[in-house]
Design an enzyme around this catalytic site. Structure first.
Site, PDB file in Angstrom:
ATOM      1  N   GLY A   1     -16.422 -20.325  -4.867  1.00  0.00           N
ATOM      2  CA  GLY A   1     -16.380 -20.613  -6.304  1.00  0.00           C
ATOM      3  C   GLY A   1     -17.117 -21.907  -6.614  1.00  0.00           C
ATOM      4  O   GLY A   1     -16.977 -22.892  -5.895  1.00  0.00           O
TER       5      GLY A   1
ATOM      6  N   ARG B   1      12.722  -1.974 -13.578  1.00  0.00           N
ATOM      7  CA  ARG B   1      11.360  -2.383 -13.206  1.00  0.00           C
ATOM      8  C   ARG B   1      11.082  -3.821 -13.621  1.00  0.00           C
ATOM      9  O   ARG B   1      10.349  -4.540 -12.949  1.00  0.00           O
ATOM     10  CB  ARG B   1      10.340  -1.452 -13.882  1.00  0.00           C
ATOM     11  CG  ARG B   1      10.415  -0.013 -13.353  1.00  0.00           C
ATOM     12  CD  ARG B   1       9.841   0.969 -14.358  1.00  0.00           C
ATOM     13  NE  ARG B   1       8.404   0.835 -14.538  1.00  0.00           N
ATOM     14  CZ  ARG B   1       7.735   1.324 -15.587  1.00  0.00           C
ATOM     15  NH1 ARG B   1       8.386   1.970 -16.550  1.00  0.00           N
ATOM     16  NH2 ARG B   1       6.426   1.181 -15.673  1.00  0.00           N
TER      17      ARG B   1
ATOM     18  N   THR C   1      -7.118 -11.664  -1.918  1.00  0.00           N
ATOM     19  CA  THR C   1      -8.095 -11.666  -0.819  1.00  0.00           C
ATOM     20  C   THR C   1      -8.670 -13.040  -0.503  1.00  0.00           C
ATOM     21  O   THR C   1      -9.454 -13.157   0.432  1.00  0.00           O
ATOM     22  CB  THR C   1      -9.255 -10.687  -1.106  1.00  0.00           C
ATOM     23  OG1 THR C   1      -9.657 -10.819  -2.462  1.00  0.00           O
ATOM     24  CG2 THR C   1      -8.839  -9.259  -0.836  1.00  0.00           C
TER      25      THR C   1
ATOM     26  N   GLU D   1      -8.345 -16.948   0.954  1.00  0.00           N
ATOM     27  CA  GLU D   1      -7.568 -17.519   2.073  1.00  0.00           C
ATOM     28  C   GLU D   1      -7.279 -16.470   3.136  1.00  0.00           C
ATOM     29  O   GLU D   1      -6.379 -16.636   3.955  1.00  0.00           O
ATOM     30  CB  GLU D   1      -6.243 -18.093   1.570  1.00  0.00           C
ATOM     31  CG  GLU D   1      -6.327 -19.494   1.030  1.00  0.00           C
ATOM     32  CD  GLU D   1      -6.308 -20.538   2.139  1.00  0.00           C
ATOM     33  OE1 GLU D   1      -5.327 -20.613   2.861  1.00  0.00           O
ATOM     34  OE2 GLU D   1      -7.303 -21.237   2.258  1.00  0.00           O
TER      35      GLU D   1
END
Lengths: 189, 465
Positions: free
Chosen positions: B174, B330, B419, B421
């Site tokens: 990034g 939920r 996803t 690290e």
């Protein structure tokens, strides 16, 4: 597992023991399977799915116990501890029911005890219900930060959805761009 | 009285006191309100038009916001905590996240005192902007497989950084593509013909005069990513080196150094030192998980109280959907999970302090356990949060699919956490290795500690079957 009635499930020691037993049993089972493999790396690869389950159980145990630890500290404020206790029980019991397979396959729980967990969870939902909106208000998120018409603090959802829709760039003119080129010819045909 | 006002009347606890529990202290509550108000009232930080912007416009807008934030931070002399709050309330992934969250901590964790004195003042003033270039096009979680090389040349006292293959192209960092002037680059250290494995180097990639890439550096954005908004506000980059020369002391040397004549010298500090920085990053990730999940749950709970469907008795309004057990079963576990992750994050902050103080005393004994448990916690919290945001979207019915719900963009901004690290499943396998090793040592009488202490009681936990 010593549970014989629904209320037995909201004992923190019982819950912690259940999570520890689940994690230990899954790990030991994996270790035994790997030990029986031709070599350790091959065993690790062969049983990687089971190893992932064991790791998840270990990590979920950590989260549950950290929540329980937090409840042992002084928590000022009317009714705050009680609400957190309910939330902690919901967190732990919802994992017990969601990961029922782990608890059943390791022989720690019977299906009857699982039913008792589900029953207790329903009771906890009913206890939480009157406080649900206040519990999310406690997150202290502003309307700007949420950026959500549905989640507005004032609850005026439908008026704002409607008015904002009319302000959308697609509605800048009553007749859409592309009408002359692509809609009118079709209609004429 | 509308539905939510009615709901608030039924609360059985002190909401203001609960805010203190959530934030950690009354001062934090006050800080949140003050900085939140500052951001919300500033037209530059407007974000309601974000989902209708194209990629370039979106990216440029984020640059504008980041520059404006920096000017506020400086002109108002904000503290570090206030500045952090300000950046988080702007609520857009930006190069600043990596500069402050990865570049600076990496220098602090892996640089010598002299290197910190050289680089940190530049970074703190944003005289340079940095990112963290580890992942390669063909190498994600497996850091040992990285191919980029840094070969020491004693004749010039420089490392030559090189990208030997296509798959060695740095990919995803990034802030790398268009903004960063410097990068912490992970490369194989080669000296005197020997490969010493992956080390961290500070590499300048753009001119500080005109921001052009330096000779031998190919740097670019990797393209459009998932969803409207999300990480599209940021320049995730690709980077290649064609024999780029950097000074020898750009190797971060806390763990090992290379002498003027090319000798590799370990400092005696274990390589696991880097785990301390990882704990810091993972602590932040878990705190973020609780924040993101709490945002989604707030939206779903409030709208479930407003929304009414079915269940009418003659002359009465329809039933609030929050009263249906299917909705509660939920939604309420996710509400509980947001609180659970907050307490977990607080504990991980303590864990980070504990590890840091141990490292300073030269005590590395808890590192393997801490490394394993934090990587696993990163894994389960991010997976659950991403799934939880999507569940909240569905709990809002069709309206949840509208960007006006805030949920699609929240999901797009959050889901990359699964996803980075390291892929979440791979991270769980790292935990598994630790668990298997711990069990294998039980026979030798070695008692497990920390979060794995219960395994010392494994015989009892099994015997009660």
């Amino acid at each position: 597992c010593p549970v014989t009635k629904e209320r037995d499930w909201i004992n923190l020691d019982t819950l912690q023991h259940a999570f520890e037993a689940r994690s230990a049993r899954l790990s030991v089972k994996c270790a035994t399977q790997i030990a029986a493999a031709s070599n350790q790396e091959a065993g690790f690869s062969e049983f990687s799915s089971e190893l992932v389950d064991a790791s998840r159980a270990h990590c979920e145990l950590i989260v549950v116990t950290r929540f329980m630890e937090a409840l042992k500290k002084e928590i000022p404020g009317r009714g705050v501890r009680e609400q957190l206790q309910i939330l902690c029980n919901i967190y732990a019991l919802s994992l017990v029911t969601a990961r029922a397979g782990d608890f059943l396959v390791t022989g720690y729980l019977s299906s009857e005890q699982l039913d008792l967990a589900k029953g207790q969870l329903r009771s906890l939902f009913r206890e939480l219900r009157p406080n649900a909106v206040a519990l999310v208000d406690s997150f202290n998120h502003s309307d700007y930060y949420l950026g959500s018409t549905l989640g507005r603090f004032d609850g005026n959802v439908y008026e704002n959805l409607y008015n904002d829709a009319l302000k959308d760039p697609m509605n800048a003119s009553p007749v859409t761009e592309g009408y002359e080129e692509y809609i009118r010819p079709v209609l004429k045909r | 009285m509308n539905s939510l006002a009615q709901e608030r009347k039924s609360a059985q606890f002190d909401v203001e006191a609960m805010k203190v529990v959530w934030e950690g202290s009354p001062e934090q509550v006050q800080l949140t309100q003050r900085i939140g108000q500052l951001v919300a009232s500033d037209p530059v930080f407007r974000k309601d038009n974000r989902v209708s912007q194209g990629r370039l416009e979106l990216f440029k807008n984020t640059l504008w916001k980041a520059a404006h934030a920096w000017s506020i931070i400086q002109s108002m002399h904000l503290t570090e905590a206030e500045a952090l709050k300000l950046r988080s309330f702007i609520d857009e992934p930006a190069y600043t996240d990596l500069h402050w969250g990865m570049f600076i901590p990496a220098i602090k964790g892996q640089g010598t005192d002299e290197q910190q004195q050289k680089w940190l003042p530049l970074a703190f003033k944003q005289t340079i902007i940095g990112c963290y270039a580890q992942t390669e096009l063909g190498h994600g979680s497996n850091v040992q497989g990285l191919e980029t090389t840094a070969t020491f040349d004693p004749s010039t006292d420089e490392f030559i950084v090189n990208t030997p293959t296509l798959t060695a192209t740095k990919w995803w960092p990034g802030g790398l593509g268009k903004v960063s002037t410097h990068a912490i680059v992970y490369a194989r250290l080669i000296t005197d013909g020997k490969d010493y494995g992956v080390h961290a180097f500070i590499v300048q990639i753009r001119s500080l005069e005109d921001h052009h890439p330096l000779p031998g550096v190919i740097v670019a954005d990797i393209g459009v990513k998932f969803g409207n908004g999300g990480y599209n506000t940021m320049d995730n980059g690709l980077l290649r080196f064609d024999s780029v020369r950097i000074p020898r002391d750009n190797l971060l040397m806390r763990v090992a150094s290379v002498t003027r004549d090319g000798k590799y010298v370990p400092s005696g500090v274990p390589r696991q030192l880097g785990y301390g920085a990882m704990v810091f990053v993972r602590k932040s990730i878990v705190m973020d998980a609780s924040t993101y999940l709490s945002r989604a749950v707030t939206i779903a709970v409030r709208y479930s109280a407003v929304r009414r469907q079915f269940g009418t008795e003659q002359g009465k309004p329809e039933t609030q959907v929050i009263d249906y057990m299917t909705q509660q079963s939920r939604l309420f576990p996710l509400l509980a999970t947001a609180y659970a992750y907050r307490f977990l994050g607080v504990w991980m902050s303590w864990l980070y302090s504990d590890v840091t103080s141990r490292l300073e005393r030269g005590d590395f004994s808890t590192l393997p356990e801490v490394h394993a448990c934090t990587s696993g916690l990163k894994s389960i919290t991010t997976s659950t949060t991403a799934d939880g945001i999507e569940e909240c979207r569905k709990l809002c019915g069709g309206h949840g699919y509208l960007c006006a719900s805030g949920l699609p963009e929240l999901y797009a901004a959050y889901v990359p956490a699964c996803t980075y690290e390291g892929d979440n499943v791979i991270l769980l396998l790292q935990v598994a290795r630790f668990l298997m090793k711990t069990l294998s040592l039980l026979g030798s009488g070695k008692k497990p500690s920390g979060t794995a202490a219960y395994l010392g009681n494994a015989a009892d936990l099994l015997a009660k079957n």
